[in-house]
Structure formats: C-alpha cells, structure tokens
Design a protein around this motif. Structure first.
Motif, PDB file in Angstrom:
ATOM      1  N   UNK A 834       0.831  -1.199   0.000  1.00  0.00           N
ATOM      2  CA  UNK A 834       0.000   0.000   0.000  1.00  0.00           C
ATOM      3  C   UNK A 834       0.874   1.261   0.000  1.00  0.00           C
ATOM      4  N   UNK A 835       1.907   1.205   0.886  1.00  0.00           N
ATOM      5  CA  UNK A 835       2.778   2.371   1.026  1.00  0.00           C
ATOM      6  C   UNK A 835       3.533   2.638  -0.274  1.00  0.00           C
ATOM      7  N   UNK A 836       4.003   1.545  -0.878  1.00  0.00           N
ATOM      8  CA  UNK A 836       4.770   1.715  -2.110  1.00  0.00           C
ATOM      9  C   UNK A 836       3.858   2.248  -3.203  1.00  0.00           C
ATOM     10  N   UNK A 837       2.642   1.695  -3.261  1.00  0.00           N
ATOM     11  CA  UNK A 837       1.672   2.146  -4.251  1.00  0.00           C
ATOM     12  C   UNK A 837       1.464   3.656  -4.111  1.00  0.00           C
ATOM     13  N   UNK A 838       1.299   4.064  -2.867  1.00  0.00           N
ATOM     14  CA  UNK A 838       1.108   5.475  -2.561  1.00  0.00           C
ATOM     15  C   UNK A 838       2.304   6.297  -2.994  1.00  0.00           C
ATOM     16  N   UNK A 839       3.497   5.732  -2.660  1.00  0.00           N
ATOM     17  CA  UNK A 839       4.734   6.436  -2.997  1.00  0.00           C
ATOM     18  C   UNK A 839       4.842   6.626  -4.490  1.00  0.00           C
ATOM     19  N   UNK A 840       4.466   5.557  -5.233  1.00  0.00           N
ATOM     20  CA  UNK A 840       4.549   5.640  -6.676  1.00  0.00           C
ATOM     21  C   UNK A 840       3.588   6.710  -7.170  1.00  0.00           C
ATOM     22  N   UNK A 841       2.364   6.734  -6.573  1.00  0.00           N
ATOM     23  CA  UNK A 841       1.384   7.709  -7.028  1.00  0.00           C
ATOM     24  C   UNK A 841       1.799   9.127  -6.638  1.00  0.00           C
ATOM     25  N   UNK A 842       2.233   9.263  -5.374  1.00  0.00           N
ATOM     26  CA  UNK A 842       2.609  10.609  -4.921  1.00  0.00           C
ATOM     27  C   UNK A 842       4.011  10.930  -5.394  1.00  0.00           C
ATOM     28  N   UNK A 843       4.958  10.401  -4.672  1.00  0.00           N
ATOM     29  CA  UNK A 843       6.338  10.528  -5.079  1.00  0.00           C
ATOM     30  C   UNK A 843       7.253   9.759  -4.163  1.00  0.00           C
ATOM     31  N   UNK A 844       8.416   9.610  -4.616  1.00  0.00           N
ATOM     32  CA  UNK A 844       9.290   8.640  -3.964  1.00  0.00           C
ATOM     33  C   UNK A 844       9.798   9.119  -2.616  1.00  0.00           C
ATOM     34  N   UNK A 845       9.943  10.411  -2.482  1.00  0.00           N
ATOM     35  CA  UNK A 845      10.492  10.907  -1.233  1.00  0.00           C
ATOM     36  C   UNK A 845       9.543  10.684  -0.069  1.00  0.00           C
ATOM     37  N   UNK A 846       8.354  10.151  -0.365  1.00  0.00           N
ATOM     38  CA  UNK A 846       7.393   9.964   0.718  1.00  0.00           C
ATOM     39  C   UNK A 846       7.729   8.778   1.587  1.00  0.00           C
TER      40      UNK A 846
END
Ligand SMILES: *[C@@H]1O[C@H](CO)[C@@H](O)[C@H](O)[C@H]1NC(C)=O
Ligand SMILES: *[C@@H]1O[C@H](CO)[C@@H](O)[C@H](O)[C@H]1NC(C)=O
Ligand SMILES: *[C@@H]1O[C@H](CO)[C@@H](O)[C@H](O)[C@H]1NC(C)=O
Ligand SMILES: *[C@@H]1O[C@H](CO)[C@@H](O)[C@H](O)[C@H]1NC(C)=O
Ligand SMILES: *[C@@H]1O[C@H](CO)[C@@H](O)[C@H](O)[C@H]1NC(C)=O
Ligand SMILES: *[C@@H]1O[C@H](CO)[C@@H](O)[C@H](O)[C@H]1NC(C)=O
Ligand SMILES: *[C@@H]1O[C@H](CO)[C@@H](O)[C@H](O)[C@H]1NC(C)=O
Ligand SMILES: *[C@@H]1O[C@H](CO)[C@@H](O)[C@H](O)[C@H]1NC(C)=O
Length: 904
Positions: A834-846
């Motif tokens: 979930x977190x990675x999915x989010x990171x991909x959608x938002x951005x990597x620095x998240x």
C-alpha cells in the motif's frame, strides 16, 4: 549444414562409374584401331565392331571356332589374338578373309591337327603362335607358304620330332620355339626343312633329348642361338653336342640346368671352331672345372656360371678365356655346409687369364677370405661385386685389396660381409674407384679419414646399416670429390663436431643421415654444401632444434642449401616449425615432414617453395589448411600426402582446402578414406572431400552474419544480466514513469493539508522502540504528529481500510526495518504494498527507511520487495549504535520529514 547432402553427392559420384562398369561387361573396348574383346565369355565373334580395326583381341573367351565369314567385315586386321579359347579347328579361308594378317595368336587352344591347307593363304604372316595346343605330329608341310614368317612358336605341344616339313621352307624364320615337347633325338632330316633359314634362336629347352645325330645342326642354314635348358645332358652328351656344333655359326648357347656337374678339357672341344660369345652354364650343380676346360672358347664374352657347386677353382680353370668381359659367379661355389673343410677354395692367380674382364660378380658365396693374389691379373676389371661373398671379412687392412692394385676398378661392392673395421689405407691402391659400397656390415669405429686415403676419384661412399660410426672433423677431409654419402642407420656419433665432419665435401649432392636418432647438431653442420640436392634426415630426433624455447633459439641448419631439391624430415618429433626455416630454399621439389607432431604452421613458412612438386605431411596433428600458409606450396604441386591428420571440418579451417582439392590436378591418393574430419563431433570420421563448403563459399556475408549474430547474442546476454540484477529498478522506474505519463498528478500538497507528518509501519514487537523514540519528538515540536497504530487506531484494531486511509492522510511513510518486520505477515502482504503504491502515485520521497539492524538488501527485497536503491540516500537512516549519535539521527530524520515529495 545437413548431414544427408554429402551422401547424396557421393552416390551421384558413383553413378557414372556404375554405368561404365555395366556397359563394359558385354562390350568390347575399341581404342584407336584396336578392339579388345578379351574376358567377355564370348561364344561368337562380335559383328558390330568398327570395320576399320586392325587389331582384334579375342583372348580368354569361349570360342570354339573362328568362322571365316564372321571376319569378312574386318578385312583390315593385321593382328588377330584368339588365345585362351577352345578352338579346335582352323579354316584356311580365315586367312583369305584377312589378307593383311601379320600376327596370328592361337595359344592355349585345342588344335591337334594342321593340314596342308590350314595356312595356305597366310602369305603375309610374320608371327604364328601355337603354343599350348595338342599338336603331336606335323605332316604335309602346313607352313610351306609362310614365306614371311619370322617367329613360329610350337612350344608346349606333344611333338616328338623337330620335323615340321619335308622340304626347305620358312626361309625368313628367325625364331623357332619348340620347348616343352617330347623330342628325344635331334636328327639331321628333322631339321632339313630349315636348310635355307638363318635362325637367331632355336629353343629346344625342356625336351627329353638323348641324342644328337651326326650333322643335325649343319642341316640348318645358319644357327646363331641354341637353348637346351632343362635337358638331361650329362658331361658326355654335352661334349657330343659341342662336337655337333663345331663349325656352325653358333654364338649364343644356353645350357642352364642340364646336369653338367663336371667340365673337362674335352667337354667344349667341339666349340673350338665356332665364334661362341655367350655361354650360360648356370644352375648345373657344376662341381669341378678341370684345368683348361674353356681353352676352346677364346671368343667368349659373356659367361654365366652362377648357381653351381664349385668346390675348388684351380689356377687354370679359366685358362684361355681371353675375351670374357662379363663373368657371373653369383652363388657359383659350394654353400651347403659351413664347415671349414668344405669352404670353397680359389687358387691364387685363378683370374689372371681374364685379361679383358670388366665385370665380375662373385656375390652370394661363402669364401673364407681374400687371399693376397686372388684378383691378380684382372687388368681391365672395372666393376667388382663381392656382396655377401665372404663368411666374415672382419678387418680390411692395407693389404686386403692389394691384388686389385692393377685393376682400374670403378665400383666395389662389399655389402653383407660382416666387416667390422676399416684400417687406414685399406683402399689406397684403388685410385680409380668411384663407387664404394660398404653397407650392411658390422663396422663400428671412429672415422679418422685415413680409411679413405688414396680414393682421389671417389664419387659415392655407401656406409648405411653398420654398427656405429664416430665422426671427427677429418672423417671425410681426404675425399673432397665425394658427391654421394650414405650414412643411414649407423648410430652416428659426434655429428655436431666443429668444424663439421662434412665441411670439405663441397661437391656433395646427396647426403643420407637418416635413422640415426641424431639429437644434437649445430647450424654449421651443412655449411658450404652448396651443391647439395638431396638431404635425408628422417627418423632422427631433431624436434628440439626448431623450438622457440631452445636456449639459443631455433637452429637453422638448412640455411644456405640453395640447390636443395629433396628434403626428408619424416619422424623427427617436430612440434614446432620456425617461419624462416625454408627461407631461400627456392629449388625445393619435395618436402617430407610426415609422421611428426606439427599442428600450427607459421604464415609465411612455404613462401619460397613455389617450385614444390611433392609435399608429405601425413600423420601430423594438422587441423586446418589455410590459404595463407599452404597457398604458395600448393601452387605447382603434383603430389600431396596429408592423410591421417585430425582435420577440423569447419569453414574457417578447411573450406579453402576442400575447394582446392576439388579443383586441383594434384595427385592425392586415398582422399576418400584417409582424409577424415576429427572435429567438430558431428563430422567425426566424415571424409573431408565431402565437406559441404556451399555454406562458407563467400566469406564476406559470412563475416557480416557472424558480426550480427554475435551482437544480438551480446545484447541478449547484457539484457538478461541487466534484468537479473537491476530488473527491479527498471520495473520500478517504469511504474513511476507510467504513472506520471498517464497523468497521475503529482500530489504535492502543502504540509498543512496532511493530518499526520508520517505513518509509521513497524512490527508489533518493535512498538516499544517506536513509542520511545517518536513520542518525544512530538513533544518537542507541537506541529509534528505521527500516526502510531497503537495510539491512533481505536482499541488498536487494525482495519485494512483505516490503514489505507491513514497512509493517505500521512505526508510520509516511515518503515522501521528490523528482522521482525521482515517476518510480519501483515506488513509483508499489505502495508508495504500500500505504502509503495502510494509512494509511486505521490512521489518517492514519501518513504523513509529506518534500519534498526543491519539488513542485507537481498533480504529486504525478498521479504518486502523494497531495495535501498529505490530511495534517495537522505531517506535511508540507520539507527546509531553509539548513544552520542542519537541527536544526529534525529536531525537527519527531521530533514527527511521536511523534504519535498518529488524525484529530481
Ligand atoms: C574408323 O572408323 C570409325 C567409325 O567407324 C571412325 O570414327 C574412325 O575415324 C575410322 N578410322 C580411320 C583411321 O579411318
Ligand atoms: C589380348 O588381351 C590379353 C589379356 O588382356 C593380353 O594379355 C594380350 O597381350 C592381348 N593381345 C594383344 C595382341 O594385344
Ligand atoms: C558367324 O558365322 C556363323 C556361320 O558362319 C553364323 O551362323 C553366325 O551368325 C555368324 N555370327 C556373326 C556374329 O556374324
Ligand atoms: C661317358 O663316356 C665315357 C667314355 O667316353 C664312359 O666311360 C662313361 O660311361 C660315359 N658316361 C655316361 C654317363 O654316359
Ligand atoms: C687334358 O687333360 C689331360 C689330363 O687331365 C691331359 O693329359 C691332356 O693332355 C689334356 N688335353 C689337352 C688338349 O690339353
Ligand atoms: C668367326 O668370325 C670370324 C670373323 O668375324 C669369321 O671370319 C669366321 O668365319 C667365323 N667363324 C665361324 C665358324 O663362323
Ligand atoms: C701396411 O701398414 C703397415 C703398418 O701399419 C706397414 O708396415 C705396411 O708396410 C703397410 N703395407 C702396405 C702394403 O702399405
Ligand atoms: C651391391 O650389391 C647389392 C646386392 O646385390 C645391391 O643390392 C646393391 O645395390 C649393390 N650396390 C651398388 C652400389 O650397386
């Protein structure tokens, strides 16, 4: 390349051969104007041959007759060969149909009767062969009309008389062959019919002759040659024969194997009044030659006495043989027993009467030794063979050949006499000698050179096959005229002496040093032998000399031999060949390097061998035959032997060779059976000549093909490796890119838009550490608020939906990475994803990773599908082991939490 195509080629190759074979089994072969119909099982004369043939060969068939009508067509025949058939009757009209017939051969047939008409029309006949029929009697003058007949062969019939006619005829006859009949008396009236003939040869051998009637040979016009071999003439009958030959023209008399066991001074008295020049008394078991036996033969020139049993040659046995030039005494003397008592004896001066003797062969006898005056008086002797003449000659001293001092001897053959030593001056009295053969003895000594003193005209010394020879610098210093020196298999020692043993042989043309196991020679060995044309060095041990690893480099012992034509280096163990070794040998016609271990030939090794005719490289380790190496050597070649090499049947190795083989006129024997592929495995044992070169014909496209193939392969390998090691990165950035391209807007909201500063993912077991470290940070900075599952989720219930929402409401996600986290099932399966999915959608620095323990990257990837490489370095934090660095850690964490969510 398909395996089947070569077999198809070989089948097609056999086809013409098969056609040729089948057609020739029932057809005569006509070449020029000659028809060969032999061995065809014919029962009839063929009627379809060209009418203009002049020679017809019908031998070895099943013909019973030669019907004249069948020959009407072949009126041009001059030769008719009907031998080896079953012809029992001959019609006179045959010759009528064949008016030009000159040679009629009917040997080995079943003719028994010849009538007066049989040959009546054969007026032009010159040769008539009736050997091996069953003619027992000749009546009514059948040969009367054969006025041109030169040769008549009636041997191997059943004739009991020489009488072939009742009146003089056959005036041109030169040879009458009547051997192997049943003639037992030679009567005058039996030879009357030859009254006008001049016979060169009357062959009466192998007849049971018991009597020579008075005047029998005088009935013949002229008789020059008579053979009575294998007749049971004893000394008495021989004497009678010679008396009958008195005053005839006899010149050549052959009495071989006639049981003439003794000759007395009366045996040949009848030949006194003849000009006999050739007498053959070989194979007679002749035991005693009385003094003066040949005194009646002053004209004799050729005398054959070989294969007899003479015990003792008396001083006057050869008395009177004034004109003999050639005397054959091979195996003339007793040889049965080796007992000393029965050794043959030759009285001193026995040969002194032979003042004109030029050639004497005494080979294959058993003489005890050379006596001091054995050959005295042979003042014209030029050629003496004493090969295998003595039981044991042992040492040749300065006196051995003294009895030949007066002879102008040119050749002396001393092979096979068990000679063990040659002393100084042994040949010093033979100043005319040109050829000295000492081969096949037991000579074992050092050659000082004094052995050859006085041989001022010597051309050839043959010393091969002896026990051992130790060379010195002076070994041949006294024979500078030498042109041929043979030293094969003599266990040659000290060949590398300095100066070379051969240094004075400026005229040497042939040098044979083979079979000596020579290992040490220096580069001066053959220096100055500018006329050398043939050099035999096979079966030695010269491999070291051509090795690069040889301490002083390769030994170029062939340099300067500019006239060399034939070079044999077979069986020397060569496994290296220097590029320069044949430089300057531009007249080489034949090189034999067979039976070595050569594999690689330097590029220019044969560059100077443009006139090479024969090249032998059989049984080496050659795998490839390339144009750059062998091109110059193959240019004018007539014979090539490269059989039994382990050829590598690939385009690069043999394509050029196969192409050359298939277009050259060079003679290469056993091509299909002895030139086989060794590699690659699928071609093992396959004939080189059938290698399909069509695939390698043009090398340029092939190279291109090769380059393209290789590039594709390399790219493929690179890709596979890249995917294997960096695949995650590719797919990760791919995902990121896809999301950005497809318009997922960068959610870069302001910090105040988020409810939490970070959502913290950790294992349940690590909750105490999280609590201890994050709540103090919240206390210090009131704006900072983390989403802690234990605190912010009601009653600690983990609802998937609320996790998703919480992550979405957090600006960053912090992973607290420990071994526990890697094993936590919920984290593994859901939270991380979930977190990675989010990171991909938002951005990597998240995403921020905090490592509490040292976890290898592969474990991290395996358990959570995360890698350090996915994140910026400031987003990866390690919990310090030392307490004093905790502050620095907190500072770093704050930096990470404050950074913008974007990839740069
Ligand atoms: C013989 O006859 C053949 C054909 O039957 C012909 O080819 C050949 O030239 C003739 N030879 C001579 C010498 O006439
Ligand atoms: C005929 O053929 C036989 C066998 O091939 C051969 O020996 C013989 O010499 C031939 N005769 C002639 C005249 O050529
Ligand atoms: C040969 O002659 C015989 C009789 O003379 C005849 O029967 C036969 O057909 C002839 N053969 C050939 C091949 O001419
Ligand atoms: C040879 O002739 C002599 C006398 O001339 C006679 O004594 C002897 O028996 C004859 N020998 C033979 C084998 O005929
Ligand atoms: C032949 O030899 C005998 C002795 O063996 C001798 O008496 C006789 O005179 C010799 N005859 C001739 C012609 O020399
Ligand atoms: C031997 O030859 C000489 C000269 O050549 C000759 O005169 C003499 O007649 C010949 N003798 C016989 C028997 O033929
Ligand atoms: C042979 O040599 C010996 C010495 O070795 C010498 O006495 C003798 O005279 C020589 N004989 C001849 C014929 O030279
Ligand atoms: C010497 O005799 C042997 C035996 O006959 C022969 O093989 C050899 O060729 C001869 N040597 C010469 C140089 O003629």
């Amino acid at each position: 390349m398909s395996q089947s195509s070569p077999y198809i080629y070989s089948f097609l190759g056999l086809l013409p051969f098969w056609i040729l074979c089948t057609s020739s089994t029932n057809k005569c072969v006509v070449r020029h104007e000659a028809a060969d119909c032999s061995h065809l099982k014919l029962t009839q004369v063929p009627d379809d041959l060209p009418a203009n043939i002049t020679v017809l060969n019908l031998t070895h068939n099943q013909l019973r007759r030669l019907p004249p009508d069948n020959f009407t067509r072949y009126s041009q025949l001059t030769t008719l060969d009907g031998g080896f058939n079953s012809i029992s009757k001959l019609e006179p009209e045959l010759c009528q149909k064949l008016p030009l017939l000159e040679i009629l051969n009917l040997e080995h047939n079943e003719l028994s009767r010849l009538s007066e008409r049989t040959f009546i029309f054969c007026v032009n006949l010159m040769e008539l062969h009736l050997r091996s029929n069953s003619i027992q009697k000749i009546e009514n003058d059948p040969f009367q009309n054969l006025k041109n007949l030169i040769k008549l062969d009636l041997s191997h019939n059943g004739l009991s008389s020489t009488k072939l006619g009742s009146q003089p005829q056959l005036e041109n006859l030169q040879e009458l062959l009547l051997s192997n009949n049943k003639i037992n008396i030679l009567r005058r009236e039996g030879l009357d019919f030859l009254g006008n003939s001049s016979l060169k040869k009357l062959e009466l051998s192998s007849n049971p002759i018991k009597e020579f009637s008075p005047g029998c040979f005088h009935a013949i016009g002229k008789l020059f040659g008579l053979s009575l071999n294998n007749a049971q003439l004893n000394p008495n009958l021989t004497e009678q024969l010679c008396l009958e030959l008195s005053n005839t023209s006899i010149q050549n008399l052959s009495l071989s194997n006639t049981q003439l066991y003794r000759t007395s001074n009366m045996t040949f008295v009848g030949l006194k009044h003849t000009n006999l020049t050739v007498l053959d008394l070989s194979h007679n078991n002749l035991n005693v030659i009385d003094n003066g036996s040949f005194v009646w033969l002053p004209h004799l020139e050729y005398f054959f006495l070989g294969y007899n049993n003479i015990e003792h040659l008396f001083s006057h046995s050869f008395y009177g043989l004034l004109s003999v030039r050639y005397l054959d005494l091979r195996r003339s003397f007793t040889k049965q027993s080796t007992a000393l008592a029965s050794r043959p004896k030759i009285d001193d001066f026995s040969f002194q009467w032979l003042k004109r003797l030029e050639y004497l062969n005494m080979g294959d006898n058993n003489f005890p030794g050379i006596k001091s005056n054995m050959f005295t008086g042979l003042i014209k002797l030029k050629h003496l063979s004493l090969s295998d003449s003595f039981t044991s000659l042992r040492t040749l001293t300065n006196e051995t050949f003294l009895s030949l001092a007066q002879s102008p001897l040119v050749t002396l053959n001393l092979t096979k006499n068990k000679i063990s030593k040659i002393e100084s001056d042994a040949f010093s009295c033979l100043g005319h000698l040109q050829v000295l053969d000492l081969g096949l003895n037991e000579i074992g000594q050092e050659l000082t050179g004094q052995e050859w003193r006085g041989l001022g005209n010597i051309i050839e010394i043959y010393l091969s096959y002896n026990k051992y020879l130790q060379l010195t610098p002076g070994s041949f210093a006294l024979v500078p005229s030498l042109q041929r020196l043979m030293l094969r298999r003599v266990a040659l020692r000290n060949v590398d002496s300095s100066p070379s043993p051969f240094h004075s042989l400026r005229h040497l043309v042939i040098l044979d040093l083979s079979n000596n196991n020579i290992a040490n020679i220096n580069d001066k060995l053959l220096e100055g032998l500018e006329k050398l044309e043939i050099l035999e060095l096979q079966h030695n041990n010269l491999a070291r000399l051509w090795k690069r690893a040889n301490p002083s480099g390769p030994v170029y012992f062939l340099k300067g031999l500019s006239r060399l034509h034939i070079l044999n280096l077979e069986s020397n163990g060569f496994d290296e060949i220097p590029a320069e070794v044949f430089k300057g040998l531009s007249e080489l016609k034949s090189i034999d390097l067979g039976l070595n271990n050569l594999n690689i030939f330097p590029l220019s090794v044969f560059d100077d061998q443009a006139s090479l005719k024969s090249l032998n490289l059989q049984k080496n380790l050659i795998t490839s035959v390339e144009k750059d190496v062998f091109g110059p050597a193959f240019r004018n070649l007539s014979n090539l032997d490269m059989s039994f090499n382990p050829f590598d049947c690939t385009c690069e190795s043999i394509a050029w060779f196969v192409n050359w083989i298939n277009s050259t006129h060079t003679n290469i024997s056993d091509l299909s059976s002895h030139y086989l592929c060794n590699t690659p495995p699928q071609y093992h044992g396959f004939p080189v000549m059938l290698f399909d070169i069509s695939a390698c014909k043009d090398s340029a496209p092939f190279e291109l093909f090769f380059i393209i193939n290789t590039s594709i392969l390399l790219i493929f390998i690179f890709t596979v490796l890249l995917i294997h090691f960096e695949g995650w990165r590719i797919s990760f950035y791919w995902n990121v890119s896809v999301h950005r391209v497809l318009g997922f807007k960068e959610i870069d909201r302001q910090p105040e838009q988020f409810e939490y500063a970070a959502y913290i993912i950790h294992a349940y077991k690590d909750r105490d550490w999280v609590w201890e470290n994050f709540s103090p940070m919240e206390e210090k900075d009131q704006t900072l608020r983390f989403c802690l599952e234990e605190r912010d989720f009601e009653a600690g219930v983990l609802e998937l939906e609320s996790i998703v929402n919480s992550i979405k409401r957090s600006r960053k996600t912090i992973f607290v990475i420990t071994q526990h986290l890697l094993k936590d099932p919920l984290c593994k399966r859901f939270k991380v994803h979930q977190a990675v999915q989010q990171a991909v959608e938002q951005n990597l620095d998240s995403i921020i990773l905090i490592f509490l323990e040292d976890i290898p990257d592969y474990k991290l990837n395996h358990a959570l599908c995360l890698r350090r490489g996915m994140f910026k370095s400031h987003c990866i934090l390690n919990w310090p082991v030392q307490k004093e660095r905790v502050n620095a850690f907190h500072h770093k964490l704050q930096v990470a939490l404050g950074s913008r969510n974007s990839i740069h």
